[in-house]
Design an enzyme around this catalytic site. Structure first.
Site, mmCIF file in Angstrom:
data_model
loop_
_atom_site.group_PDB
_atom_site.id
_atom_site.type_symbol
_atom_site.label_atom_id
_atom_site.label_comp_id
_atom_site.label_asym_id
_atom_site.label_seq_id
_atom_site.Cartn_x
_atom_site.Cartn_y
_atom_site.Cartn_z
ATOM 1 N N ARG A 104 -14.542 27.953 4.053
ATOM 2 C CA ARG A 104 -15.768 28.037 3.259
ATOM 3 C C ARG A 104 -15.629 29.205 2.296
ATOM 4 O O ARG A 104 -15.199 30.291 2.711
ATOM 5 C CB ARG A 104 -16.958 28.263 4.185
ATOM 6 C CG ARG A 104 -18.294 28.215 3.485
ATOM 7 C CD ARG A 104 -19.429 28.600 4.426
ATOM 8 N NE ARG A 104 -19.743 30.007 4.328
ATOM 9 C CZ ARG A 104 -20.899 30.560 4.731
ATOM 10 N NH1 ARG A 104 -21.836 29.808 5.283
ATOM 11 N NH2 ARG A 104 -21.106 31.853 4.611
ATOM 12 N N TYR B 289 -26.082 36.000 -0.473
ATOM 13 C CA TYR B 289 -25.810 35.376 0.820
ATOM 14 C C TYR B 289 -24.324 35.016 0.950
ATOM 15 O O TYR B 289 -23.735 34.467 0.027
ATOM 16 C CB TYR B 289 -26.633 34.085 1.027
ATOM 17 C CG TYR B 289 -26.068 33.327 2.190
ATOM 18 C CD1 TYR B 289 -26.326 33.752 3.482
ATOM 19 C CD2 TYR B 289 -25.163 32.283 1.999
ATOM 20 C CE1 TYR B 289 -25.714 33.149 4.565
ATOM 21 C CE2 TYR B 289 -24.540 31.671 3.078
ATOM 22 C CZ TYR B 289 -24.832 32.109 4.355
ATOM 23 O OH TYR B 289 -24.201 31.524 5.417
ATOM 24 N N ASP C 202 -21.693 26.771 0.997
ATOM 25 C CA ASP C 202 -23.057 26.769 1.548
ATOM 26 C C ASP C 202 -24.039 27.195 0.457
ATOM 27 O O ASP C 202 -23.981 28.333 -0.020
ATOM 28 C CB ASP C 202 -23.114 27.752 2.732
ATOM 29 C CG ASP C 202 -24.405 27.632 3.532
ATOM 30 O OD1 ASP C 202 -25.352 26.985 3.053
ATOM 31 O OD2 ASP C 202 -24.454 28.192 4.653
ATOM 32 N N HIS D 215 -27.254 27.350 1.017
ATOM 33 C CA HIS D 215 -28.268 28.115 1.762
ATOM 34 C C HIS D 215 -29.696 27.879 1.271
ATOM 35 O O HIS D 215 -30.468 28.831 1.069
ATOM 36 C CB HIS D 215 -27.908 29.608 1.761
ATOM 37 C CG HIS D 215 -28.091 30.248 3.102
ATOM 38 N ND1 HIS D 215 -29.122 31.102 3.378
ATOM 39 C CD2 HIS D 215 -27.389 30.148 4.251
ATOM 40 C CE1 HIS D 215 -29.036 31.511 4.637
ATOM 41 N NE2 HIS D 215 -27.991 30.934 5.191
ATOM 42 N N GLU E 188 -23.169 22.429 1.626
ATOM 43 C CA GLU E 188 -24.128 22.595 2.734
ATOM 44 C C GLU E 188 -25.474 23.105 2.229
ATOM 45 O O GLU E 188 -25.523 23.927 1.298
ATOM 46 C CB GLU E 188 -23.504 23.594 3.713
ATOM 47 C CG GLU E 188 -24.402 24.052 4.824
ATOM 48 C CD GLU E 188 -23.730 25.125 5.662
ATOM 49 O OE1 GLU E 188 -22.484 25.247 5.617
ATOM 50 O OE2 GLU E 188 -24.451 25.864 6.351
ATOM 51 N N GLU F 183 -28.581 23.157 10.154
ATOM 52 C CA GLU F 183 -28.471 24.303 11.072
ATOM 53 C C GLU F 183 -29.827 24.832 11.495
ATOM 54 O O GLU F 183 -29.924 25.499 12.521
ATOM 55 C CB GLU F 183 -27.601 25.417 10.461
ATOM 56 C CG GLU F 183 -28.203 26.100 9.256
ATOM 57 C CD GLU F 183 -27.237 27.085 8.578
ATOM 58 O OE1 GLU F 183 -26.041 26.784 8.497
ATOM 59 O OE2 GLU F 183 -27.703 28.146 8.155
ATOM 60 N N ARG G 266 -25.503 19.291 11.033
ATOM 61 C CA ARG G 266 -25.039 20.612 11.489
ATOM 62 C C ARG G 266 -25.804 21.184 12.681
ATOM 63 O O ARG G 266 -25.499 22.283 13.133
ATOM 64 C CB ARG G 266 -25.115 21.598 10.306
ATOM 65 C CG ARG G 266 -24.020 21.306 9.330
ATOM 66 C CD ARG G 266 -23.896 22.267 8.210
ATOM 67 N NE ARG G 266 -24.101 23.672 8.476
ATOM 68 C CZ ARG G 266 -23.257 24.468 9.138
ATOM 69 N NH1 ARG G 266 -22.143 23.991 9.622
ATOM 70 N NH2 ARG G 266 -23.549 25.742 9.295
ATOM 71 N N GLU H 31 -17.887 24.901 12.506
ATOM 72 C CA GLU H 31 -17.896 26.215 11.860
ATOM 73 C C GLU H 31 -17.413 27.263 12.876
ATOM 74 O O GLU H 31 -17.812 27.246 14.039
ATOM 75 C CB GLU H 31 -19.314 26.560 11.395
ATOM 76 C CG GLU H 31 -19.406 27.896 10.686
ATOM 77 C CD GLU H 31 -20.807 28.210 10.171
ATOM 78 O OE1 GLU H 31 -21.789 27.627 10.679
ATOM 79 O OE2 GLU H 31 -20.920 29.040 9.252
ATOM 80 N N TRP I 154 -34.289 32.443 1.616
ATOM 81 C CA TRP I 154 -33.078 33.268 1.738
ATOM 82 C C TRP I 154 -31.910 32.392 2.093
ATOM 83 O O TRP I 154 -32.032 31.469 2.881
ATOM 84 C CB TRP I 154 -33.249 34.330 2.824
ATOM 85 C CG TRP I 154 -31.951 35.074 3.046
ATOM 86 C CD1 TRP I 154 -31.381 36.030 2.236
ATOM 87 C CD2 TRP I 154 -31.040 34.912 4.150
ATOM 88 N NE1 TRP I 154 -30.185 36.437 2.755
ATOM 89 C CE2 TRP I 154 -29.940 35.772 3.914
ATOM 90 C CE3 TRP I 154 -31.050 34.094 5.281
ATOM 91 C CZ2 TRP I 154 -28.861 35.861 4.803
ATOM 92 C CZ3 TRP I 154 -29.980 34.176 6.163
ATOM 93 C CH2 TRP I 154 -28.898 35.059 5.914
HETATM 94 O O1 EZ4 Z 1 -27.319 32.240 7.511
HETATM 95 O O2 EZ4 Z 1 -26.540 31.950 10.973
HETATM 96 O O3 EZ4 Z 1 -23.602 28.348 7.672
HETATM 97 N N1 EZ4 Z 1 -23.960 29.386 8.138
HETATM 98 C C1 EZ4 Z 1 -25.087 30.032 7.811
HETATM 99 C C2 EZ4 Z 1 -25.362 31.304 8.552
HETATM 100 C C3 EZ4 Z 1 -26.856 31.607 8.664
HETATM 101 C C4 EZ4 Z 1 -27.087 32.523 9.840
HETATM 102 C C5 EZ4 Z 1 -28.576 32.790 10.050
HETATM 103 O O4 EZ4 Z 1 -28.797 33.439 11.238
HETATM 104 O O5 EZ4 Z 1 -25.817 29.583 6.966
HETATM 105 O O6 EZ4 Z 1 -24.673 32.375 7.945
HETATM 106 CO CO CO Z 2 -25.321 27.563 6.536
#
Ligand code: EZ4
Ligand code: CO
Length: 402
Positions: A147, A159, A210, A212, A236, A262, A283, A339, A402
């Protein structure tokens, strides 16, 4: 085999973890992960106050019945706190059953469907050049899937961008820090990052990214289209995960494979995504879905629709959660990828585990149960420390996912 004791162990070997240890009158004990990043004590309290009293005296072998009892018995079902607590109970009971029968848990799930579990690592850097170099370091360690997350010019604290370590730890001690975000600035760099990565390393490595939860569906569609020639393994959390319907629009615009889940806790959170084949990878890991019993319901539903798994495995999922995930990964037919963010040496010392990394794959090992233990004396040396994930704001101060 009756449960005689259930103990909640909170420790912080570099970061906070909540672990449930269940002991039976046969002297067999098992452990489960109940860590919910930034909300750890809510789950610890839920377990101590509301679950432990219900466990004492129950038949430790009746895993499904205990799952149904705690899920439906609460009336207030689903949600991350409830389901993380249920996850820990369920993992511990599978651990006990495996130990009692002398077999690794994957044998109880139908046996191995593959030789080992493909994992992806996390490369990141302050800019494209650093990130490309970081991907090279993962490839040198044997990873076949990486990743990549890069810093964005003009933004601080993006992030996924850490301190160049093998682990990325977004939670910080004390009260939450605040980051500033601009999706427009982010979109300026991501297509170029993957173009350079393919130019440098070719197409014989899986690349992942990701988002996010930060893009609108139409921004995500734009990015997905720009990334098509870079042939990602997946994009992702392209758009906020709670909007299942957004993925219809996104899916109709791009052939970049999509992964999400997730932050989900049950099959109900992803039923549309799976039944309409709007995603390629789900996920939601055992640690969020109500343990192995809960995640089997999701994985089985996904199998029917040709959706594969890619369980969350960041550092806030303890080695106990990783061991449980690997047992499932090895067994289910529709496994995709796992992961794998390495834990610190302190964490690994508190949770000695049987799983091993070789040539880009993890194997859960053949020890009875989950193949992970907790060293309670070592854990006691690291008391809980309040920590939160960051909060995100746009450049004008508006709160943003976030
Ligand atoms: O931000 O697990 O794909 N992984 C992620 C992680 C999440 C954290 C949050 O607690 O997106 O880094
Ligand atoms: Co993630």
């Amino acid at each position: 085999m009756r449960i005689t004791e259930a103990e909640v162990i909170v420790c912080s070997p570099g970061r906070n973890f909540v672990t449930l240890k269940i002991t039976t009158d046969d002297g067999v004990s098992g452990i489960g992960d109940a860590t919910l990043n930034g909300r750890e004590l809510a789950v610890a309290g839920y377990l101590t106050e509301h679950i432990v009293p219900l466990l004492i005296g129950r038949d430790a072998a009746a895993i499904e019945d205990t799952w149904q009892y705690l899920y439906h018995g609460a009336y207030w079902r689903r949600g991350p706190v409830t389901m993380s607590a249920l996850s820990a109970v369920d993992m511990a009971l599978w651990d006990i059953k495996g130990k009692a029968l002398g077999v690794p848990v994957h044998q109880l799930l139908g046996g191995p469907s593959r030789e080992a579990v493909l994992v992806y690592g996390h490369a990141n850097g302050a800019d494209i050049e650093e990130t490309v170099a970081a991907v090279g370091r993962y490839l040198a360690m044997g990873y076949r899937a990486v990743r990549a997350q890069t810093g964005v010019p003009g933004l601080r604290g993006v992030y996924g961008v850490g301190r160049g370590e093998l682990y990325y730890e977004p939670a910080e001690k004390g009260l939450p820090s605040e980051e500033r975000w601009s999706t427009e600035k982010y979109l300026n760099v991501v297509p170029e990052l993957f173009r350079v990565l393919r130019e440098t390393y070719g197409h014989d490595v899986h690349l992942l990214h990701d988002g996010h939860h930060r893009m609108t569906p139409i921004q995500a569609a734009w990015l997905g289209q720009r990334l098509e020639d870079s042939r990602l393994f997946w994009l992702e959390d392209a758009t906020p995960a709670e909007h299942q319907q957004s993925f219809r629009q996104l899916r109709s615009h791009t052939t970049t494979p999509l992964a999400v889940g997730e932050i989900f806790n049950s099959v109900h959170d992803c039923s549309t995504l799976i039944a309409e084949q709007l995603i390629d990878y789900i996920r939601t890991p055992p640690a969020r879905a109500g343990g192995i019993t809960g995640v089997r319901k999701i994985a089985g539903f996904a199998e029917v629709y040709g959706v594969r798994t890619g369980f969350h495995g960041a550092t806030d999922l303890s080695p106990v959660a990783m061991a449980a995930a690997l047992q499932v990964d090895l067994a289910i037919p529709n496994f995709g990828i796992q992961e794998y963010m390495r834990h610190t040496a302190e964490t690994d010392a508190v949770f000695p585990h049987e799983y091993t990394f070789a040539e880009g794959f993890l194997h859960p090992g053949t020890a009875a149960g989950l193949g992970v233990e907790i060293d309670e004396e070592a854990a006691a040396r690291y008391p809980y420390e309040r920590a939160y994930l960051p909060v995100n704001r746009l450049e004008d101060g508006t709160v943003h996912p976030w």
